[in-house]
Design an enzyme around this catalytic site. Structure first.
Site, PDB file in Angstrom:
ATOM      1  N   ASN A  13     -32.759  13.499  51.938  1.00  0.00           N
ATOM      2  CA  ASN A  13     -31.361  13.082  51.952  1.00  0.00           C
ATOM      3  C   ASN A  13     -31.085  12.180  53.153  1.00  0.00           C
ATOM      4  O   ASN A  13     -31.880  12.123  54.094  1.00  0.00           O
ATOM      5  CB  ASN A  13     -30.467  14.335  51.988  1.00  0.00           C
ATOM      6  CG  ASN A  13     -29.197  14.149  51.193  1.00  0.00           C
ATOM      7  OD1 ASN A  13     -28.613  13.076  51.203  1.00  0.00           O
ATOM      8  ND2 ASN A  13     -28.765  15.188  50.500  1.00  0.00           N
ATOM      9  N   CYS A  14     -29.947  11.532  53.126  1.00  0.00           N
ATOM     10  CA  CYS A  14     -29.518  10.608  54.176  1.00  0.00           C
ATOM     11  C   CYS A  14     -29.638  11.249  55.559  1.00  0.00           C
ATOM     12  O   CYS A  14     -29.223  12.379  55.738  1.00  0.00           O
ATOM     13  CB  CYS A  14     -28.065  10.204  53.942  1.00  0.00           C
ATOM     14  SG  CYS A  14     -27.323   9.219  55.249  1.00  0.00           S
ATOM     15  N   PRO A  15     -30.194  10.565  56.566  1.00  0.00           N
ATOM     16  CA  PRO A  15     -30.681   9.177  56.550  1.00  0.00           C
ATOM     17  C   PRO A  15     -32.206   9.080  56.424  1.00  0.00           C
ATOM     18  O   PRO A  15     -32.777   8.048  56.747  1.00  0.00           O
ATOM     19  CB  PRO A  15     -30.251   8.674  57.924  1.00  0.00           C
ATOM     20  CG  PRO A  15     -30.465   9.875  58.816  1.00  0.00           C
ATOM     21  CD  PRO A  15     -30.178  11.099  57.954  1.00  0.00           C
ATOM     22  N   LEU A  16     -32.861  10.166  55.973  1.00  0.00           N
ATOM     23  CA  LEU A  16     -34.329  10.193  56.002  1.00  0.00           C
ATOM     24  C   LEU A  16     -35.022   9.083  55.213  1.00  0.00           C
ATOM     25  O   LEU A  16     -35.997   8.509  55.717  1.00  0.00           O
ATOM     26  CB  LEU A  16     -34.836  11.576  55.554  1.00  0.00           C
ATOM     27  CG  LEU A  16     -34.667  12.687  56.592  1.00  0.00           C
ATOM     28  CD1 LEU A  16     -35.087  14.040  56.018  1.00  0.00           C
ATOM     29  CD2 LEU A  16     -35.484  12.393  57.846  1.00  0.00           C
TER      30      LEU A  16
END
Lengths: 76, 169
Positions: A13-16
């Site tokens: 999920n964000c920001p991965l």
């Protein structure tokens, strides 16, 4: 489409997805293409926004089976 | 290529929920070729310790959804009505809520605070500890992770004055 390397950010999920993609493409040669696979709908805006900002080019995108993919061509 | 953008952030809160925004934006900003500095002050300071023990407290966040990260979808969608008069004084409630939030984040593929902080360090984000609040709360330089720098209001503002993005969290 032909690509030089691939990174699977499925489940992240964000920001991965952006962070993992940045780290991966940093180790690649200018002009080469990285295929990025994600499942996070937010990455559909985030990956192009990041690429545009740092001078890479998203040359092709697609989706299917709950996944999204992006062909990112590394800038100079 | 265009001139590098600069981003100046202030992290003044140390609870689990408030620890996320500065580390998410700082790591992403650095990944977007920005020069990023984060100034940790007041309750943000403990986020620079090697082991982050940030918790979340439902009592201070009246709009927080109280949902379970397990069970059938219908069960997970229930927003449990928890009166704050009770959750605020019930021993262990914050620990339980913190556990549930961490479990939900992990299940949804969200990085931990420590992972995001590691990314920040790797990507060259400057993490600045506020010298004044260190003195007030009794922190020593050795209490923090390697690479942390130290400064005050003027040092931060000197960078922020030239920054394209400035945010207080």
């Amino acid at each position: 489409m032909a690509h030089d390397d691939e990174i699977d950010c499925s489940g992240m999920n964000c920001p991965l997805p952006v962070l993992k993609t940045k780290m991966k493409i940093d180790g690649m040669a200018a002009g080469s293409t990285l295929k990025v696979i994600t499942t996070d709908p937010g990455s559909c805006q985030d990956i192009p926004a990041w690429a545009n900002r740092v001078g890479h080019e998203v040359v092709e995108t697609g989706e299917g089976d709950g996944k999204f993919w992006f062909m990112v061509k590394r800038g100079e | 290529m265009a001139e590098r953008k600069k981003m100046a952030l202030i992290a003044a809160q140390g609870s689990l929920d408030w620890a996320y925004p500065p580390f998410i934006l700082a790591s992403t900003g650095a990944a977007m070729d920005m020069d990023v500095k984060v100034f940790f002050t007041f309750y943000g300071l403990p986020l620079l310790k090697p082991k982050i023990k940030a918790k979340v407290t439902p009592a201070a966040n009246p709009a927080m959804p109280m949902k379970m990260p397990f069970g059938p979808k219908g069960f997970q969608n229930i927003d449990w009505p928890m009166p704050h008069a009770i959750t605020g004084v019930m021993p262990g409630f914050d620990t339980m809520a913190t556990g549930l939030m961490k479990k939900t984040f992990k299940k949804k593929g969200v990085a931990t605070i420590t992972e995001l902080r590691d990314m920040c360090v790797m990507l060259g984000v400057e993490l600045i500890a506020c010298q004044m609040t260190m003195d007030v709360f009794g922190f020593e330089k050795e209490d923090f992770i390697d690479g942390v720098t130290f400064g005050g209001a003027a040092a931060f503002l000197d960078f922020a004055a030239e920054a394209d993005i400035q945010m207080f969290m």
